[in-house]
Enzyme design. Structure first.
Site, mmCIF file in Angstrom:
data_model
loop_
_atom_site.group_PDB
_atom_site.id
_atom_site.type_symbol
_atom_site.label_atom_id
_atom_site.label_comp_id
_atom_site.label_asym_id
_atom_site.label_seq_id
_atom_site.Cartn_x
_atom_site.Cartn_y
_atom_site.Cartn_z
ATOM 1 N N GLY A 155 -56.451 22.573 17.630
ATOM 2 C CA GLY A 155 -57.208 22.610 16.234
ATOM 3 C C GLY A 155 -58.373 22.428 16.181
ATOM 4 O O GLY A 155 -59.327 22.264 16.983
ATOM 5 N N VAL A 175 -49.955 32.117 18.087
ATOM 6 C CA VAL A 175 -49.861 31.001 17.691
ATOM 7 C C VAL A 175 -51.269 30.280 18.172
ATOM 8 O O VAL A 175 -51.688 30.529 19.334
ATOM 9 C CB VAL A 175 -49.065 30.213 18.430
ATOM 10 C CG1 VAL A 175 -48.711 28.757 18.122
ATOM 11 C CG2 VAL A 175 -47.441 30.869 18.527
ATOM 12 N N LEU A 176 -51.864 29.368 17.176
ATOM 13 C CA LEU A 176 -53.240 29.133 17.380
ATOM 14 C C LEU A 176 -53.446 28.052 18.869
ATOM 15 O O LEU A 176 -52.576 26.991 18.830
ATOM 16 C CB LEU A 176 -53.785 28.088 16.448
ATOM 17 C CG LEU A 176 -55.075 27.725 16.292
ATOM 18 C CD1 LEU A 176 -56.351 28.635 16.116
ATOM 19 C CD2 LEU A 176 -55.231 26.412 15.083
ATOM 20 N N ASP A 177 -54.195 28.333 19.637
ATOM 21 C CA ASP A 177 -54.721 27.761 20.804
ATOM 22 C C ASP A 177 -53.227 27.380 21.823
ATOM 23 O O ASP A 177 -53.394 26.426 22.741
ATOM 24 C CB ASP A 177 -55.075 26.145 20.643
ATOM 25 C CG ASP A 177 -56.484 26.233 19.639
ATOM 26 O OD1 ASP A 177 -57.144 27.154 19.942
ATOM 27 O OD2 ASP A 177 -56.732 25.176 18.902
ATOM 28 N N GLU A 178 -52.386 28.300 21.801
ATOM 29 C CA GLU A 178 -51.279 28.381 22.471
ATOM 30 C C GLU A 178 -51.116 29.542 23.423
ATOM 31 O O GLU A 178 -50.483 29.608 24.349
ATOM 32 C CB GLU A 178 -49.820 28.434 21.809
ATOM 33 C CG GLU A 178 -49.717 26.972 20.771
ATOM 34 C CD GLU A 178 -49.086 25.829 21.548
ATOM 35 O OE1 GLU A 178 -49.277 25.919 22.933
ATOM 36 O OE2 GLU A 178 -48.745 24.887 21.004
#
Lengths: 284, 284, 284, 284
Positions: C201, C226-229
């Protein structure tokens, strides 16, 4: 940006040095921002870097030498005072290999290097447009064995004209004459594309490949009269394997060269480097 | 633990090698666990390591040479077959500096090194108790200039008696005679406490300190007739600064030496190393 | 520059795959330049990358699917064929933080990245001149919460118009909509300025500073919903100390970001990355 | 070995602190060996470590508090005085994973760790012989959920009996109760086998493998009431690839754990660590 002063001191180690310096600065109302010292027991040496905010300091810069004189004399100090508002004026010398040049210029442009870069000298025309993009004067000075001393004289004239304090060899690929080196002591920084003292001299990546090393390196150093023997400022390494050909070493090495040279330049212009016994002390 | 076979191959590079090997293994129902190859275009060489589970393989080990012969001959292969159940028998030679020895013994004890260690030889008594703790025979063989060839003969006898395949110099601090080196080609691994080829020879940490390098290194390599010039297996480095004295270099270096030597030993006993042109290919 | 073909294969692991592929290539007179494979025992998967010189290969590219079909079907392969002469067309999206952009453009200019870069999109005008210097079309598309979907539609139109294969977020600092991400699966590479999964994040350097970590990192990864995943392509770290303020972390991090992003881009355009189970296999 | 004193100071930052301390030490004839300070501008904090040779120092240790009192009060200092001759007494708690224990014991044995290690506590018998080899008392204290508070009481009694100053969790694999943690503030060091704050909690190597990270880490930290959230002392990382299985991560991680834990222990017993804002300042 604060206007700061940086004092660099070298003297024989004895009791009372820090007390005297700290007391002097306290008496004159200096607001110390950073202080770092080093003692070399074997050589009986004391080295210090202290940086303070000039806003409350009650000694005018012009009077500093007189005010600090008694302290300096008591401890037989060699000292320099550097002001953050007097930026280092840097010349970059480069060949057709432009990756270090492009890196330094971008770092300067983005504010990472607090210096002036008024001059770029090259024996090739390849980087002329890049210099123009960043608005820096570019001088094309090709050189042969025969014209070397004449061309170096032109270079000296340019350094004088542009009031250059620091000369950075960003993969310049030419060996400077002894006269050149002697003229700018501790003011020439070179990047060598090996982990010195391994692979001194020409074609270090090729020789690293032939030797079968498992890591390649890069070294930034001050230039002295003996090739690749000057005080080392910074070094770094990258892992390679049997899958890497010479071209891969050269490519991986470029990243090392950029980082290792830019760190040396930054530490120099921020007055973080002291020299003794052919070594550097980095007050980072 | 599966019983596996590992085939190491070196041959001139040409079309069809992988097809022939893979076809041979497929025909004989080998379940391939790992395969890795390397091509050296400049030297026109093909190198391969392939490991398979022996449980379904329908060629008896005794018959392998005959079965594989046609493939090997077609491509002029140099090859070795290694079985995981035939563990390398390793001797360790050590001086009073015991950190690499202690490290190797603990790694062996904890299952990280799949070999036998039946023998430790030292010219000092310091590590005798450590050997006893791990239940390994310890032979104290002090040496002078005069007794060197006699003592080496005793060492050869021990290597024979213990059926030694690999000799590890874990900071042994003695230079082996040319006879010793010639007797065990590609079977002697040394740890040198510098980043070779920097600081070849004696007292590398002291010389690194004097030169003012910013990183220190360690190198594991096969021993050849020329001191510190054998094929490099692994290298690593650690950052130092002006605050580090020679003692700090030595201490930081110990961690490098342990790791760099243990990796070389592990790769050797797992048959992951191929040699050519004084270089190693590590199939890790 | 040789014209080469690269075949990327994923299939269930079983006996005979390598034999079949190698035999196919041998029969059609392929000169194999590089071959690398990986087996995941837990997932029973086989992955392979093989690159060959097309000059002697006796199957026309147009006929490859038909010729290779039987092999592919026999082993239920998912495969792609990539030709070195069909260069990836890359768009770069960037904010006012231009260090990754400048780095990618210089690498491309110097021949390190064998792709086309026809398009740069930014929500700031800061990098317009840099784009012009390298002769690349620049589109200024500022964005608010309200205009996001409209602006993304304009971006999609640009990607279509410029026939973009790969979108690189070079510190773009905007979160893409789910529609955007879904539209370009495995074709969007992002640089995140932390060692993922730490500090997912916003403001990772500030959070790293607050947590008091001793190293900072950067991570390049494919963007998923999914953010940064998304699958991690490359990561690297740099040491920091208590002397480093947030600004120092940001400055040191820039070097990491440049290197980590440029490696990911290079591996992608050289078809060295295979994906499974939200992980990358890098055939380097 | 010189008998030295180390003074650790924390106070609000203001002008004149260094002058006052240096003047105090100079007046009392201290021969300063090392001095290092840190200023945190944001928190307006000044931290200092100064070590001097006691041989010429003209204040008796018993009188130090009185002599230094005026300086300390003037600047509202929190301070500790540590004497090199008063060695830290360290207890090691360990499970059946013995690699960190063996490493610490060997380092202590070879003189690298200048402390006493009178006590080893384990919930397994595996390391009993190793303790005996180094002549250290070993207490076997198995634990269940039900007996936890009773066993911890026995542990406290042992710490009292052996006059323990520092408790090192060398892969102890048990979560300490809040009472335990509260009893030994800043006196419990743990090694966590991940790069915190990534993979807090159980099975970090397995989770690193699943996430597909490209580097694995280890973190040594002081234990506080919140699991894995205490001040980080040291961290390091090692590169992995898709070829590494969980077992390889565990094996590579052991080398990290050894080094990262031993550094934390050494810095602690050499009084090089100051704590504030859940962070460590390491005066190395």
């Amino acid at each position: 940006m604060k206007n700061t002063a940086t004092l660099l001191i070298t003297c024989p180690d004895t009791k009372g040095i820090v007390a005297a310096i700290a007391q002097f600065l306290y008496e004159h109302n200096a607001n110390i921002l950073h202080a770092d010292q080093h003692q070399d027991a074997e050589n009986n040496l004391f080295l210090m870097r202290v940086e303070w905010d000039l806003s409350d300091f009650n000694v005018a810069v012009a009077d500093f030498e007189q005010a600090f004189g008694p302290v300096a004399q008591r401890f037989a100090m060699t000292w320099q005072l550097k002001l953050s508002e007097q930026k280092t004026r840097m010349a970059i010398m480069v060949s057709q290999y432009d990756h270090c040049l492009a890196d330094l210029l971008h770092r300067h442009h983005s504010g990472e290097l607090a210096c002036e870069i008024p001059l770029i000298i090259s024996n090739h025309r390849d980087t002329e447009k890049l210099a123009a993009f960043y608005g820096i004067d570019f001088h094309y000075l090709p050189m042969t064995k025969e014209t070397k001393s004449e061309v170096e004289a032109q270079q000296f004239a340019l350094f004088d004209r542009y009031q250059i304090d620091l000369i950075v060899l960003a993969r310049y690929m030419q060996i400077l004459s002894p006269e050149f080196v002697a003229r700018y002591p501790q003011r020439i920084i070179n990047i060598h594309h090996s982990f010195l003292p391994a692979f001194i001299g020409a074609r270090p990546y090729h020789r690293a490949f032939e030797r079968g090393v498992k890591l390649i390196g890069a070294t930034s150093h001050y230039v002295t009269e003996v090739l690749d023997e000057g005080p080392i400022i910074e070094q770094d390494l990258a892992r390679i394997s049997h899958r890497d050909q010479v071209e891969d070493l050269i490519q991986k090495g470029r990243d090392l060269e950029r980082i290792v040279l830019s760190k040396a330049v930054r530490w120099h212009i921020e007055h973080r480097i002291l020299l003794y016994a052919n070594k550097t002390v980095i007050f980072d």
